[in-house]
Design an enzyme around this catalytic site. Structure first.
Site, PDB file in Angstrom:
ATOM      1  N   GLU A 272       1.673  -4.511  11.569  1.00  0.00           N
ATOM      2  CA  GLU A 272       1.106  -3.172  11.469  1.00  0.00           C
ATOM      3  C   GLU A 272       1.835  -2.216  12.416  1.00  0.00           C
ATOM      4  O   GLU A 272       2.227  -2.605  13.519  1.00  0.00           O
ATOM      5  CB  GLU A 272      -0.377  -3.186  11.844  1.00  0.00           C
ATOM      6  CG  GLU A 272      -1.268  -4.013  10.935  1.00  0.00           C
ATOM      7  CD  GLU A 272      -1.722  -3.257   9.694  1.00  0.00           C
ATOM      8  OE1 GLU A 272      -1.286  -2.086   9.516  1.00  0.00           O
ATOM      9  OE2 GLU A 272      -2.512  -3.818   8.921  1.00  0.00           O
TER      10      GLU A 272
ATOM     11  N   HIS B 228       0.855  -1.189   0.000  1.00  0.00           N
ATOM     12  CA  HIS B 228       0.000   0.000   0.000  1.00  0.00           C
ATOM     13  C   HIS B 228       0.889   1.236   0.000  1.00  0.00           C
ATOM     14  O   HIS B 228       1.583   1.500   0.984  1.00  0.00           O
ATOM     15  CB  HIS B 228      -0.932  -0.009   1.212  1.00  0.00           C
ATOM     16  CG  HIS B 228      -1.981  -1.082   1.160  1.00  0.00           C
ATOM     17  ND1 HIS B 228      -2.479  -1.709   2.284  1.00  0.00           N
ATOM     18  CD2 HIS B 228      -2.632  -1.644   0.097  1.00  0.00           C
ATOM     19  CE1 HIS B 228      -3.387  -2.597   1.927  1.00  0.00           C
ATOM     20  NE2 HIS B 228      -3.503  -2.571   0.606  1.00  0.00           N
TER      21      HIS B 228
ATOM     22  N   HIS C 168       2.924  -3.185   7.142  1.00  0.00           N
ATOM     23  CA  HIS C 168       1.914  -2.183   6.801  1.00  0.00           C
ATOM     24  C   HIS C 168       1.913  -1.053   7.837  1.00  0.00           C
ATOM     25  O   HIS C 168       2.588  -1.141   8.858  1.00  0.00           O
ATOM     26  CB  HIS C 168       0.525  -2.820   6.779  1.00  0.00           C
ATOM     27  CG  HIS C 168       0.282  -3.720   5.610  1.00  0.00           C
ATOM     28  ND1 HIS C 168      -0.530  -3.370   4.562  1.00  0.00           N
ATOM     29  CD2 HIS C 168       0.755  -4.963   5.331  1.00  0.00           C
ATOM     30  CE1 HIS C 168      -0.561  -4.361   3.683  1.00  0.00           C
ATOM     31  NE2 HIS C 168       0.219  -5.338   4.133  1.00  0.00           N
TER      32      HIS C 168
END
Length: 462
Positions: free
Chosen positions: A401, A230, A328
């Site tokens: 994360e 992303h 991420h």
């Protein structure tokens, strides 16, 4: 930097919100309609640079501007990342910037997060004081969520840059890797995995002691790590670089890890999206982290090539592919944490709890309590879920994360900086030493059992 503390709202711009934003502004001059004379204080906006994103500027007054995020290319659903510059400012000029077309309702901006800013004379990013940042639903903008922040320019000669979070560009990564190439390390190998649709490099790095690269080596343990699928999740690149910095260092722990483990790292899975200033998608508007089940060599070449390499390693009888970790950044939660998969086999389920528990002991910003294991249907196409289902059971698949904003230690609340993201990456690397129960001399790795981890935790509590 100096920031003013007032806030105002602009007039309704429903028609502007409905307009399609295709490109970034380029040296756009804001001034009263009909005026031809440019003077100090007529702000000039630009986002026509790598990782830039600003689609439109509406002049409200000399003190207020409505700004529009350019949606991800070929996917208008995602409008989150912004990154733009402002120059031709007037000293002590106070302004309010309203970013009026956010696509997310939930945001850490509601919890105290603030944009980052730097200027030509002060090149280090700083967060704008949160007391000057407001995130709210605005009736004047089709009830969209609006981010308003107040700022005071203090140096006329400076160009100021504002961003959603600390940028980490494709060019920055390529420069970093080129610097590693120059070091001539015999335990580091950089290879071209594939090219993106716009013909940017997708590198795969191998970090291990030279004897592990020989064809006569015994069965080898492999840890595979990816990041930046992303593009707007720039903290993932800082975490990945922190991990690389440590593994490529002369630290005794790094040497032991290299002696016993092969690290395969793809540091940027979506270089086109990063370069273009997208938040979620590739050049063609695909969320690549929903296409791991059947990636297309044409539409998703980077995911396709990465999966092919993983499957090849998984089928190699001389390789034990122990880990797949995808890094991420999270836009609504704080701290670092992990997502894992749910398995019917109890021993497999327990085994995957070991690494995050150990990481929580090393990294003060990593939360075991926030770590969770799930099999949500909407996540079926992610790397973690898809690879967890197609690779052999020994491979542990995680999403790592890290918050865009902050971490909490006890009652202390600390915003992340570039350095603290790098530190988390270093701690991820160090955790493998304990996971494999290695000493700082070359030994055959032995895995910890869940009982050993529990025992270690209890002894530390005592």
């Amino acid at each position: 930097f100096e920031c003013c503390e007032t806030m105002a709202t602009g007039p309704s711009l429903e028609q502007s919100l409905e307009e399609e934003l295709v490109g970034n502004v380029y040296n756009y001059t804001s001034q009263v309609s009909g005026s031809t004379l440019l003077k100090k204080g007529n702000l000039i906006f630009d986002a026509s640079f790598e990782c830039g994103n600003l689609g439109k500027v509406d002049y409200i007054s000399d003190y207020e501007y409505d700004l529009f995020i350019r949606p991800d290319t070929y996917n208008p659903r995602y409008r989150v990342w912004f990154n733009f510059t402002v120059h031709n400012v007037r000293e002590e000029q106070r302004v309010i910037f309203n970013i009026v077309n956010f696509s997310k309702t939930k945001s850490l901006y509601r919890d105290g997060m603030s944009p980052v800013v730097k200027s030509t004379s002060r090149p280090q990013w700083e967060r704008i004081p949160s007391k000057n940042v407001f995130y709210y639903k605005c009736p004047n903008h089709q009830k969209s969520y609006v981010l308003s922040f107040a700022f005071a320019f203090d140096r006329e000669e400076d160009t100021y840059q504002f961003s959603y979070c600390y940028p980490y560009s494709y060019s920055r990564l390529q420069h970093y890797l080129a610097e590693q190439d120059k070091r001539g390390l015999d335990f580091y190998k950089r290879e071209l995995l594939c090219h993106s649709m716009q013909q940017r490099r997708v590198d795969v790095l191998t970090i291990t002691s030279p004897h592990n690269m020989e064809s006569t080596a015994a069965t080898l343990r492999v840890v595979f790590i990816t990041a930046r699928v992303h593009p707007g999740e720039s903290p993932a690149s800082f975490v990945c670089q922190g991990l690389l910095d440590f593994l490529l260092s002369q630290h005794s722990t790094a040497e032991t890890l290299r002696d016993n483990i092969i690290f395969k790292i793809v540091p940027m899975l979506n270089p086109d999206g990063v370069y273009l200033g997208n938040y979620r998608c590739s050049l063609m508007g695909f969320d690549l982290n929903r296409h791991w089940q059947e990636p297309s060599p044409w539409a998703h070449p980077t995911v396709y090539a990465t999966k092919q390499l993983l499957v090849e390693l998984d089928r190699n009888p001389k390789v034990d592919l122990d880990f797949y970790i995808d890094i991420h950044a999270h836009s609504t939660l704080t701290n670092g944490f992990m997502y894992g998969n749910v398995y019917e086999e109890e021993d497999r389920f327990e085994k995957q709890a070991i690494f995050p528990k150990l990481l929580a002991q090393y990294a003060e910003d990593f939360s075991w309590n926030q770590t969770s294991f799930n099999k949500d249907a909407v996540k079926a196409g992610t790397g973690r879920r898809s690879l967890g289902g197609c690779l052999q059971p020994r491979t542990l698949c995680y999403t790592l994360e890290v918050s865009f904003f902050s971490y909490t230690i006890g009652s202390s609340h600390s915003p992340y900086s570039e350095d603290s993201y790098l530190r988390l990456g270093k701690n991820v690397a160090r955790t493998f030493l304990d996971y494999y129960n290695l000493q700082t001399t070359t030994v055959q790795p032995t895995l910890l059992s869940p009982i050993q981890v529990q025992s270690d935790e209890q002894s530390e509590d005592i």
